[in-house]
Each structure stands twice: as C-alpha cells, then as structure tokens.
Scaffold this motif. Structure first.
Motif, PDB file in Angstrom:
ATOM      1  N   PHE A 107       6.509  -6.007  15.326  1.00 35.37           N
ATOM      2  CA  PHE A 107       6.570  -4.668  14.741  1.00 35.37           C
ATOM      3  C   PHE A 107       6.202  -3.598  15.767  1.00 35.37           C
ATOM      4  O   PHE A 107       6.248  -2.425  15.487  1.00 35.37           O
ATOM      5  CB  PHE A 107       5.565  -4.666  13.586  1.00 35.37           C
ATOM      6  N   GLN A 155       0.822  -1.217   0.000  1.00 36.65           N
ATOM      7  CA  GLN A 155       0.000   0.000   0.000  1.00 36.65           C
ATOM      8  C   GLN A 155       0.853   1.263   0.000  1.00 36.65           C
ATOM      9  O   GLN A 155       0.326   2.365  -0.053  1.00 36.65           O
ATOM     10  CB  GLN A 155      -0.902   0.017   1.228  1.00 36.65           C
ATOM     11  N   ILE A 173       8.054  -2.288   3.623  1.00 38.60           N
ATOM     12  CA  ILE A 173       9.106  -2.966   4.388  1.00 38.60           C
ATOM     13  C   ILE A 173       9.282  -4.424   3.961  1.00 38.60           C
ATOM     14  O   ILE A 173      10.385  -4.951   4.010  1.00 38.60           O
ATOM     15  CB  ILE A 173       8.817  -2.843   5.901  1.00 38.60           C
ATOM     16  N   LEU A 196       1.541 -12.305  14.847  1.00 38.82           N
ATOM     17  CA  LEU A 196       2.962 -12.476  15.171  1.00 38.82           C
ATOM     18  C   LEU A 196       3.792 -11.342  14.553  1.00 38.82           C
ATOM     19  O   LEU A 196       4.570 -10.676  15.249  1.00 38.82           O
ATOM     20  CB  LEU A 196       3.402 -13.855  14.664  1.00 38.82           C
ATOM     21  N   LEU A 222       1.404  -5.530   5.383  1.00 38.29           N
ATOM     22  CA  LEU A 222       0.512  -4.390   5.651  1.00 38.29           C
ATOM     23  C   LEU A 222       1.212  -3.195   6.290  1.00 38.29           C
ATOM     24  O   LEU A 222       0.575  -2.365   6.921  1.00 38.29           O
ATOM     25  CB  LEU A 222      -0.611  -4.843   6.601  1.00 38.29           C
TER      26      LEU A 222
HETATM   27  C1  LIG Z   1      -4.672   1.048   7.527  1.00 38.76           C
HETATM   28  C2  LIG Z   1      -3.641   0.510   8.451  1.00 38.76           C
HETATM   29  C3  LIG Z   1      -3.708   0.815   9.798  1.00 38.76           C
HETATM   30  C4  LIG Z   1      -2.758   0.316  10.670  1.00 38.76           C
HETATM   31  N1  LIG Z   1      -2.879   0.572  12.006  1.00 38.76           N
HETATM   32  C5  LIG Z   1      -2.025  -0.009  12.879  1.00 38.76           C
HETATM   33  C6  LIG Z   1      -2.173   0.145  14.287  1.00 38.76           C
HETATM   34  O1  LIG Z   1      -3.077   0.800  14.763  1.00 38.76           O
HETATM   35  N2  LIG Z   1      -1.270  -0.452  15.094  1.00 38.76           N
HETATM   36  C7  LIG Z   1      -0.246  -1.212  14.608  1.00 38.76           C
HETATM   37  O2  LIG Z   1       0.522  -1.752  15.397  1.00 38.76           O
HETATM   38  N3  LIG Z   1      -0.075  -1.372  13.286  1.00 38.76           N
HETATM   39  C8  LIG Z   1      -0.933  -0.799  12.422  1.00 38.76           C
HETATM   40  N4  LIG Z   1      -0.766  -0.960  11.073  1.00 38.76           N
HETATM   41  C9  LIG Z   1       0.430  -1.631  10.604  1.00 38.76           C
HETATM   42  C10 LIG Z   1       0.245  -3.063  10.232  1.00 38.76           C
HETATM   43  O3  LIG Z   1      -0.829  -3.704  10.772  1.00 38.76           O
HETATM   44  C11 LIG Z   1       1.539  -3.731  10.594  1.00 38.76           C
HETATM   45  O4  LIG Z   1       2.521  -3.125   9.854  1.00 38.76           O
HETATM   46  C12 LIG Z   1       1.534  -5.113  10.249  1.00 38.76           C
HETATM   47  O5  LIG Z   1       0.643  -5.789  11.097  1.00 38.76           O
HETATM   48  C13 LIG Z   1       2.937  -5.692  10.326  1.00 38.76           C
HETATM   49  O6  LIG Z   1       2.743  -6.937  10.029  1.00 38.76           O
HETATM   50  P1  LIG Z   1       2.725  -7.474   8.517  1.00 38.76           P
HETATM   51  O7  LIG Z   1       2.261  -8.864   8.581  1.00 38.76           O
HETATM   52  O8  LIG Z   1       2.019  -6.567   7.631  1.00 38.76           O
HETATM   53  O9  LIG Z   1       4.269  -7.453   8.236  1.00 38.76           O
HETATM   54  P2  LIG Z   1       4.983  -7.533   6.872  1.00 38.76           P
HETATM   55  O10 LIG Z   1       4.740  -6.273   6.106  1.00 38.76           O
HETATM   56  O11 LIG Z   1       4.677  -8.790   6.174  1.00 38.76           O
HETATM   57  O12 LIG Z   1       6.462  -7.565   7.403  1.00 38.76           O
HETATM   58  C14 LIG Z   1       7.032  -6.489   8.120  1.00 38.76           C
HETATM   59  C15 LIG Z   1       8.483  -6.834   8.419  1.00 38.76           C
HETATM   60  O13 LIG Z   1       8.532  -7.930   9.326  1.00 38.76           O
HETATM   61  C16 LIG Z   1       9.221  -9.036   8.747  1.00 38.76           C
HETATM   62  N5  LIG Z   1       8.521 -10.255   9.144  1.00 38.76           N
HETATM   63  C17 LIG Z   1       7.255 -10.623   8.828  1.00 38.76           C
HETATM   64  N6  LIG Z   1       6.973 -11.806   9.384  1.00 38.76           N
HETATM   65  C18 LIG Z   1       8.075 -12.198  10.072  1.00 38.76           C
HETATM   66  C19 LIG Z   1       8.409 -13.333  10.856  1.00 38.76           C
HETATM   67  N7  LIG Z   1       7.556 -14.330  11.054  1.00 38.76           N
HETATM   68  N8  LIG Z   1       9.644 -13.405  11.398  1.00 38.76           N
HETATM   69  C20 LIG Z   1      10.546 -12.407  11.211  1.00 38.76           C
HETATM   70  N9  LIG Z   1      10.283 -11.316  10.480  1.00 38.76           N
HETATM   71  C21 LIG Z   1       9.062 -11.206   9.922  1.00 38.76           C
HETATM   72  C22 LIG Z   1       9.208  -8.790   7.252  1.00 38.76           C
HETATM   73  O14 LIG Z   1      10.333  -9.337   6.615  1.00 38.76           O
HETATM   74  C23 LIG Z   1       9.254  -7.278   7.181  1.00 38.76           C
HETATM   75  O15 LIG Z   1      10.577  -6.829   7.274  1.00 38.76           O
HETATM   76  C24 LIG Z   1      -1.696  -0.472  10.172  1.00 38.76           C
HETATM   77  C25 LIG Z   1      -1.625  -0.782   8.809  1.00 38.76           C
HETATM   78  C26 LIG Z   1      -2.595  -0.307   7.948  1.00 38.76           C
HETATM   79  C27 LIG Z   1      -2.533  -0.676   6.505  1.00 38.76           C
END
Ligand SMILES: Cc1cc2nc3c(=O)[nH]c(=O)nc-3n(C[C@H](O)[C@H](O)[C@H](O)COP(=O)(O)OP(=O)(O)OC[C@H]3O[C@@H](n4cnc5c(N)ncnc54)[C@H](O)[C@@H]3O)c2cc1C
Length: 539
Positions: free
Chosen positions: A177, A64, A110, A172, A105
C-alpha cells in the motif's frame, strides 16, 4: 396483534437486512452458486474456516471509513498458499468474487467487498518464514503484523520501517500500500524495500519474483532481466493475493537523541525549507513535520483531550530523531543539526525535553511514554471526531507549500470555519521528505463525525474540493488511486486524463494487465471488462 416492541426498536435503530444481491443483473456471486461454493471451500480449508454466518460477515462489512456497509457472502480463512489457490479455484468454477483482506485499516473502505463474494481473510497465515539479521531481511506471510515483526527484528539487532499506524496492521499489506514511515528520508517507503514476493494469481497459478526465484541469495540485486516485484504495489488485490513477501530490515540504533524544533507562525514554506535542509544533511534517522493537531490525535484519548493538546502545542513541529552506535554519536548528530537549524532558521524555538516532561506532569493525558512508544513500536492512533479522511499526496517538496495553501482555501470555501481548537476546515497537514528531499509526501487529513450525516457530507465535500484542487495542480495522489477509481463513472478515464496526462498510459497498462492475469475478473472486481465501468460506486 400487539405491536412488537423489539421490532420497533430494531427499526428505530435502523437494523437492516443483509442484502444478497448487491448489483444489477449479476453474473458473479449468483445465489444458486453460493451454497455450492461454501461446500467446496469447507472441503478445501476445513469446516470451520469458511462461513456464511451473518454474525461473522457483519464484522467485514464496515471499516473505519464512512463507506456504507457492504457484506461479503462468504468469509474464508486460508492457512497456506495452497489454500489460497484453492479459494481462487472455487471462485473461478462458481464465478464468485474474491476480496483479499489484510487487516482492513485503510480508512477508505478499500477492503470492503463491493459486490459480495468471498472475503479472503489472510490473518491465519502469520509465519515469519525467515529472518536474517546479518543480511537484514525478513520473509513474512500476510498475517504478520508490525508488532510481531518489530519484536522479532529487534531480537536480531534490526528494526522494521514501521509507519504511524496500528501495531496490528499487516506488514505485507501495508508495504503493498506504500508504507509511509518517518524514516523515508533515509530509507525510502516500505514499497521501495520489497525484495521479492510470492503471489497466488487469480488463475490459481503461483508466481515468484526477485532474485530468490531463480535460486540467488535474497539480498542479491535482482536481474539480469526484469523484476516483477513492483507489479503488485498499489494493485489492491486486483492482480492476485501476495502470500509471501521479503522486506528489508535496518540496523536498530541502540542509542537515540531527539530535538524539538518548533515554529508558531503559520508558514508552511519555512517548515518545508527546514525539512529539506535536515534531509540533505542525512544525519537524522526519523524526520517529519507535524502540525499541532496531529499531537492531539496521537495522544488524546477523547475529543476534549485532543483539542486541549492541540492548543498546547506549537503550530508546526519537526520530528527529528537521531540514532547512534553510542549515546555520544546520537547526541553529536542532534547537536550539529540544531546548530545548523539555529543558523538558518533563527525564528525557531526548541522545546527542551523538560518542557514536554513538565507538560506531562501538569496534564496527565500528555503522556510522554505514549509518544515515545508511538514512534519506536507502533501504537494505535486516536481519532478525533470519530473518523478521518486521509489525503495522501506526493510531489516536489517546494511545490507542496503552494498546493497546500490552495487546498486549504478550497476546503474553507466549501465547509466554512469556526473558533474551535479543531475547526472543520483545519486539515492536519503532515509533510515529510522522501529520499533526502528528492521529493516529499504530504498528508492532508480532515476529521468528521460519521454518525452525523450533515457533518459527514459537509466534510467529504470539503475534502473532495481540496483534493480536486491538488490534482488540478498536478499533484499525484499517493497509494495509487488509479486502480481504485478506474471505471468509477463513464467519464472517469477522461477526467483522470485531464487532471494527470500520464494516468492515461498508466490506466491502459493496468487494464491490459488485469484482463490478462484475471480472465474471469474475480479478484477485487471493481469495473466490468465489457463496459470499462463500475456497476456501482466502489469507492
Ligand atoms: C489511524 C491510522 C493511521 C495510519 N497511518 C499510516 C501511516 O502513517 N502510514 C501508512 O503507510 N499507513 C497508515 N495507515 C494506513 C494503514 O495502516 C494501511 O492502510 C494498512 O496498513 C493497509 O493494510 P491493511 O492490512 O489495512 O489492508 P486492507 O485494508 O486489508 O487491504 C487494502 C487493500 O489491499 C488488498 N490486500 C490486502 N492484503 C493483500 C495481499 N496479501 N495481497 C494482495 N492484496 C492485498 C486488499 O484487497 C485491499 O484492496 C493508517 C491507518 C490508520 C487507521
């Protein structure tokens, strides 16, 4: 020869070929190794769980954020920790990068693989391994999302610390994060609630942390001796892939009450004071400050709706939700808090529940159901103008106000303003106390239309100036930016040191640890071990 209209059409829509070589003089992800690695992966995971099909790869090339597309060479979907270890084994043998992927997300690009390599999508590993309502914890795999865990937790009388993100976000990866949630004043962020982890290290070895790793009960206090669980917070996959995590759950309050303190004047300092007072009383279950534009993006399905809702809502609002074993208890907590606020902050209005219900009736898009669901079970947040850039900052609550003002001034100087309900320089600020107000989290979100290059550049520059201003006043960027910006350009470490002196030691320790855990630099490779620099901007 007649001109091909299809080819012209593709050119007009700027359909581009997927590049195979994504860096100068690559040592990793070399073309001659890709086919061999794919064969190895198919053997280890099964034919259908590793692919280089362009139609699949393109689904992982963007997120996004406004970051340009960046393709993996291979997507692999392991189903077990052994298969994750096998992926690292192949990657080490063939010198391919591995990018762990949770749910993608982050809104910051990232999880996009900067130089290609293997993208390791963990969503097949979606078991809730153990859930214990009495001792209030759950052990999960990376593919478990908030909706799945919240539903399971509620069945054992508990709840998850769910953030305001999509229900499909991985629990997780989000806990690694940080997990900014509205219960942080009472229970802390998700990252404070990690009990133990199991990690496949880049070398293929398995590391288990926490009390359970030496046979103690999961709820036990870790130690004696160091607990390595924290090491993987903010590491973004640079230290390996977390394959299991035990997180704390909390009791689900059967009854709730809410009050709606609101303030029309643009004085964030008053809201910060009010947040601190409510946090110190420790009666509320959820506590956060929201600006009117957040209501717009949470509840509006279109830009027009978002603007309308923004205008309807008071400028500043306190989300103040109380839980209780009985309705009487929840009501009483709400009443005591409202009385305290009325006493200390006579300038506040209190939106009666009926006012919101009236609004719901009058404007069909202000859907109260949506709002309630948003905080109880997470739902997808609507975005305004296409995309947004999140500034996530942590500091003392009282410092936030002055810094936010300076950030706003810097942003306005850069991007200008207009009379829209959501003008380009009007960041949505979101403040919430952390640990009863000991410190606080501030979000500073600006909106951009990523399809409009001029708008994008303008907004990103405004955001950049605002963030630089915050850092120059000592504010810490949440979500551990260090691991991401290390080596961004040759002077990066010096620039970080100038902005935040403690970053020097932090980055030194991070660098040594990364080189020890990942000798071939394959796990989310961003910077090179010999130069200390990124080969291109991986941010
Ligand atoms: C509209 C919107 C609102 C949001 N509001 C919030 C909020 O209120 N609070 C909040 O905390 N976040 C919020 N977020 C952020 C989002 O939810 C987090 O960024 C997300 O949950 C991170 O997890 P992901 O699965 O998307 O990570 P990814 O984007 O898949 O990965 C992020 C990083 O972590 C690494 N990673 C992923 N999985 C693993 C693993 N198992 N082991 C080691 N490294 C790993 C990846 O390599 C990458 O570097 C929001 C996002 C959006 C789009």
């Amino acid at each position: 020869m007649a001109k091909s209209r299809i080819r012209e059409g593709l050119r007009a829509r700027r359909v581009v070929h997927r590049p195979h070589v994504m860096e100068k003089d690559p040592e990793h992800n070399r073309e001659e190794n890709l086919g061999l690695a794919l064969d190895d992966l198919r053997e280890a995971l099964g034919e259908e769980w590793a692919t280089d099909a362009p139609s699949i790869l393109c689904g992982y090339a963007r997120d996004q954020s406004f970051k340009p597309a960046s393709y993996p060479h291979i997507v692999a979907m392991p189903a077990s920790v052994e298969e994750v270890q096998a992926i690292y084994r192949v990657a080490n043998e063939r010198l391919l990068d591995v990018m762990p992927f949770g749910t993608g997300l982050t809104t910051a690009g990232i999880a996009l693989p900067s130089y290609g390599g293997i993208l390791c999508d963990l969503r097949r590993m979606d078991n809730i391994v153990e859930i214990d309502g009495e001792n209030m914890f759950a052990t999960i795999e990376p593919g478990v999302n908030y909706l799945m865990l919240q539903a399971a937790a509620q069945r054992v009388g508990c709840r998850v610390l769910n953030p305001s993100t999509s229900a499909t976000a991985g629990v997780l990866s989000n806990h690694l994060f940080c997990n900014i949630n509205t219960m942080a004043s009472k229970y802390g962020f998700g990252m404070d609630n990690i009990i133990d982890v199991e990690v496949a290290l880049p070398t293929g070895e398995l590391l288990k942390t926490g009390a359970s790793s030496y046979g103690a009960a999961k709820g036990a206090v870790p130690g004696p001796g160091p607990d390595l669980s924290c090491l993987f917070r903010y590491a973004f996959g640079t230290y390996g892939i977390v394959t299991k995590m035990t997180v704390r759950l909390y009791p689900e309050a059967p009854c709730h009450q809410q009050i709606f303190p609101a303030y029309e004047e643009d004085k964030l300092e008053v809201m910060a004071e009010a947040l601190y007072s409510v946090a110190q009383d420790n009666l509320s279950l959820e506590l956060a400050h929201l600006m009117n534009s957040f209501y717009g993006i949470f509840m509006g399905d279109t830009n027009a709706e978002a603007s309308k809702i923004t205008e309807l809502m008071p400028r500043h609002n306190l989300v103040t939700i109380f839980g209780g074993g009985s309705q009487e208890e929840a009501d009483l907590k709400a009443e005591v808090t409202q009385r305290m606020l009325q006493d200390k902050f006579p300038m506040f209005d209190y939106l009666p529940k009926e006012a919101i219900e009236d609004m719901t009736a009058e404007y069909e898009y202000v859907d109260m159901e949506k709002w309630v669901k948003f905080f109880n079970v997470t739902v997808r947040v609507q975005r305004v103008r296409g995309s947004f850039v999140i500034g996530a900052l942590i500091d003392k609550l009282e410092n936030m106000v002055g810094i936010e003002k300076k950030m706003r001034a810097a942003c306005t100087n850069q991007v200008g303003t207009n009379d829209d309900a959501l003008p380009p320089d009007d960041a949505s600020t979101y403040l919430q106390p952390y640990h009863m107000g000991r410190s606080a989290y501030m979000e500073y979100d600006v909106y951009t239309n990523q399809a409009d290059k001029d708008d994008l550049i303008r907004i990103v520059l405004g955001y950049g100036r605002a963030t630089a201003t915050a850092m120059s006043h000592g504010m810490i960027i949440a979500a551990g930016g260090g691991a991401l910006v290390k080596g961004l350009f040759p002077m990066m470490d010096l620039a970080m040191a100038a902005a935040q002196p403690n970053m020097v030691q932090l980055m030194d320790a991070f660098t040594k640890m990364k080189m020890a855990l990942d000798p071939n630099n394959i796990s989310n490779r961003r910077w090179e071990y010999d130069t200390g620099c990124m080969k291109k901007i991986c941010f």
